[in-house]
Motif scaffolding. Structure first.
Motif, mmCIF file in Angstrom:
data_model
loop_
_atom_site.group_PDB
_atom_site.id
_atom_site.type_symbol
_atom_site.label_atom_id
_atom_site.label_comp_id
_atom_site.label_asym_id
_atom_site.label_seq_id
_atom_site.Cartn_x
_atom_site.Cartn_y
_atom_site.Cartn_z
ATOM 1 N N ASP A 28 0.849 -1.178 0.000
ATOM 2 C CA ASP A 28 0.000 0.000 0.000
ATOM 3 C C ASP A 28 0.889 1.233 0.000
ATOM 4 O O ASP A 28 2.027 1.202 0.470
ATOM 5 N N ILE A 29 0.334 2.367 -0.566
ATOM 6 C CA ILE A 29 1.043 3.638 -0.556
ATOM 7 C C ILE A 29 0.131 4.659 0.091
ATOM 8 O O ILE A 29 -0.990 4.885 -0.373
ATOM 9 N N ASP A 53 -3.177 4.101 -8.105
ATOM 10 C CA ASP A 53 -2.580 2.763 -8.101
ATOM 11 C C ASP A 53 -2.061 2.352 -6.734
ATOM 12 O O ASP A 53 -1.306 1.383 -6.607
ATOM 13 N N ALA A 54 -2.456 3.068 -5.674
ATOM 14 C CA ALA A 54 -1.872 2.854 -4.346
ATOM 15 C C ALA A 54 -2.117 1.458 -3.804
ATOM 16 O O ALA A 54 -1.345 0.973 -2.973
ATOM 17 N N LEU A 59 2.454 -4.099 -6.739
ATOM 18 C CA LEU A 59 3.402 -3.051 -6.367
ATOM 19 C C LEU A 59 4.763 -3.648 -5.982
ATOM 20 O O LEU A 59 4.840 -4.586 -5.186
ATOM 21 N N ASP A 60 5.793 -3.105 -6.586
ATOM 22 C CA ASP A 60 7.156 -3.448 -6.166
ATOM 23 C C ASP A 60 7.970 -2.164 -6.140
ATOM 24 O O ASP A 60 7.467 -1.072 -6.440
ATOM 25 N N LEU A 67 6.003 5.523 -10.164
ATOM 26 C CA LEU A 67 4.786 6.290 -9.861
ATOM 27 C C LEU A 67 5.130 7.588 -9.136
ATOM 28 O O LEU A 67 4.511 8.637 -9.375
ATOM 29 N N HIS A 68 6.126 7.528 -8.266
ATOM 30 C CA HIS A 68 6.548 8.733 -7.538
ATOM 31 C C HIS A 68 7.138 9.764 -8.502
ATOM 32 O O HIS A 68 6.830 10.963 -8.402
#
Length: 585
Positions: A28-29, A53-54, A59-60, A67-68
């Motif tokens: 998760d972000i 897309d959090a 996610l890796d 994304l950042h």
């Protein structure tokens, strides 16, 4: 220029190892943006890909870092429609798998303003579009903050105005918004050419079930008139509402236009000639009920229609037939002949009647008007009194509606007025004039609730009330009157205490309804009303609460109502259940 600060990031190998060690955990972000508020913050949050897309399952480390990096561009693009082209963005990605923290502090910077606007309209319709030009220049003025939506709206408004006036070839020869980001200035250039004006050509209607003149009188398109898209819509709605066609298309043959004249083709598919229906249900006023009927959508090529229906219930049984002939050029204008047979069980008696009615319905302006003359033979028993009477009653009924939605109305009102009467010895036992008015209204209360109101007043001016049949007397109580009291249980009583109806009726209702979850809602209501021989009847009160369900056919209602006033006989005591469906008001 925007300055980007990625901040300190753990080493790739360390993050990858932690991710593998926590493979079973859900990644998760946590994304937060500061420095903005209102519509700027809303648009940034909607645009940010890292927020959207959090919670992706794949996610890796590489994807999160990508994304950042993209988030800086997402923020810049999200601010531009509001005129901010030079933001300062400080962004940091912190934490470790499976939980990251992305923080962005944004200073939107100076706002871009409009430096100049050049709006030129050429072509045959340039003079007609001057009001639109002036309106656009009021919204796009030098010195005003730049908003992309105003630029887009101006283009749409000009194109729509030209099209609505028959300039089908209208176009922008130049449309440019040049942003000088380093200077925080914008220059707008709009050149518009209306082209030639088009007109309606011949109208061809493809249908085989009606005589041509029957359909043509509802067509609002006139050959030779200026091409008006609204006329096309008006004609489509009118022909669809006739009820003769299952589908209908209006096809302008623009590719066949000559000298600016556009032929119009109307293609139709007929509906089935007859529709049969059958239903069962329950109503508080009628008890269990069953109904069957048939609607004949066209008897002949002149468009005559008819309906036959029968309804049987514990309280009221009805058989009715109606034959309608369309007249005029407005939907619903008809000459009709109807016949009806009804038996009804009243609070303290019963009524049996049969009759026929000839009516002419017209729509002068915003009003629907019905002129009618009816003959009724009625036999009734109210308390200890038996009556047998014939009535010849001419009358007029007026209706007007202003509704934002004919099924589930949130704002609007309706008015119904009926006046009819009879003359002694002209197929009637007594002379009288009967009138009734019902007004309904609704207002929105925020986005989820609405306030509904209803008021009714009826009056009989009668020579000999004892000769007046039960169907012409006034009662109160029931679903559409004062809930909490039985159907037609409120009214004057005879010496034995039986309700015999009165000369006057007066009822009111106010209701607050709110949506609670999806299509489900609840309501609180307060009713009062009465029927009496006094022009100002004593008003009995009732309160209650109900459950609402918004269905495609209307609002399904389940109410529990309690009377606040005791009456002789106690028929107003306790709690009553009311079931029904409200369509419109």
């Amino acid at each position: 220029m925007a300055r980007s600060h990625p901040g300190h990031l753990p080493g790739r190998l360390g993050l990858a190892a932690l991710l593998l060690a926590s493979a079973a955990a859900h990644a998760d972000i946590d994304v937060r943006v500061s420095g903005l508020d209102g519509e700027l913050l809303t648009n940034v949050n909607q645009r940010l890909g890292i927020r959207a897309d959090a919670k992706r399952e794949d996610l890796d480390v590489a994807l999160v870092e990508a994304l950042h990096r993209q988030a800086f561009e997402d923020i810049r693009v999200a601010l531009q429609p509001y005129g901010y082209y030079n933001p300062v963005i400080d962004g940091r990605l912190q934490g470790e798998a499976p939980e990251w923290r992305a923080r962005y502090r944004v200073d939107p910077g100076p706002r871009t303003v409009i430096d100049s606007v050049e709006l030129r309209i050429d072509g045959e319709g340039s003079a007609e579009l001057q009001p639109q030009r002036e309106a656009i220049l009021q919204r796009l003025r030098a010195g005003e903050p730049l908003r992309h939506t105003r630029y887009d709206d101006a283009k749409k408004a000009l194109s729509s105005a030209a099209y609505a006036r028959g300039y089908l070839d209208a176009r922008f020869t130049r449309a440019q918004m040049r942003v000088l980001a380093d200077e925080n200035l914008a220059r707008i250039l709009l050149h518009f050419d209306t082209g030639r004006r088009y007109r309606f050509g011949a109208v061809s209607i493809e249908q085989e079930v009606l005589d041509a003149d029957v359909v043509e009188r509802y067509v609002t398109i006139e050959p030779g008139a200026v091409y008006d898209p609204q006329k096309l819509l008006d004609t489509q709605f009118a022909l669809s509402d006739l009820g003769y066609f299952a589908s209908l298309e209006i096809l302008p043959q623009r590719e066949s236009a000559e000298d600016g004249v556009v032929p119009i083709v109307i293609r139709t598919t007929p509906r089935a000639r007859t529709l049969y229906n059958f239903g069962v249900g329950y109503g508080t006023d009628t008890g269990a009920r069953i109904g069957a009927g048939a609607e004949v959508r066209r008897f002949n090529r002149r468009g005559h229609t008819g309906k036959l229906e029968t309804r049987l219930s514990e309280v009221k049984n009805t058989a009715r037939g109606e034959y309608r002939i369309p007249v005029g050029s407005v939907i619903g204008e008809t000459l009709a002949l109807a016949a009806e047979l009804t038996t009804e069980r009243l609070e303290d008696g019963e009524s049996q009647k049969w009759g026929t009615e000839l009516s002419l319905s017209r729509t002068p302006g915003d009003w629907q008007r019905k002129l009618y003359i009816g003959f009724t033979h009625e036999e009734s028993e109210l308390g200890s009194t038996r009556q047998r009477a014939d009535l010849l009653t001419p009358g007029v009924a007026l209706t007007r509606n202003e509704l934002d939605d004919p099924i589930y109305t949130r704002r609007g009102w309706s008015l119904f007025v009926d006046v009819h009467g009879a003359v002694r010895d002209v197929l009637s036992p007594t002379s009288f004039v009967s009138s009734r008015a019902i007004v309904r209204g609704v207002l929105p209360l925020g986005e989820r609730a609405r306030l509904l109101g209803r008021a009714e007043y009826g009056a009989n001016l009668v020579e000999a009330f004892g000769e007046l049949p039960a169907s012409q007397r006034f009662f109160a109580g029931g679903d559409q009157s004062v809930r909490g009291y039985a159907y037609q249980s409120i009214g004057p009583r005879d010496e034995q205490g039986a309700v015999i109806g009165g000369k006057f009726v007066n009822t009111y209702s106010i209701e607050v309804e709110t949506r609670i979850w999806n299509d489900w809602g609840a309501a609180l209501f307060y009713d009062l009303g009465g029927a009496d021989d006094d022009p100002a009847p004593k008003l009995l009160q009732g309160i209650g609460a109900g459950l609402r369900y918004r269905a495609p056919v209307g609002s399904v209602q389940v109410d529990l109502a309690h009377p606040l006033d005791d009456r002789d006989g106690g028929s107003g005591s306790g709690v009553r259940l009311h079931l029904g469906v409200r369509v419109g008001l």
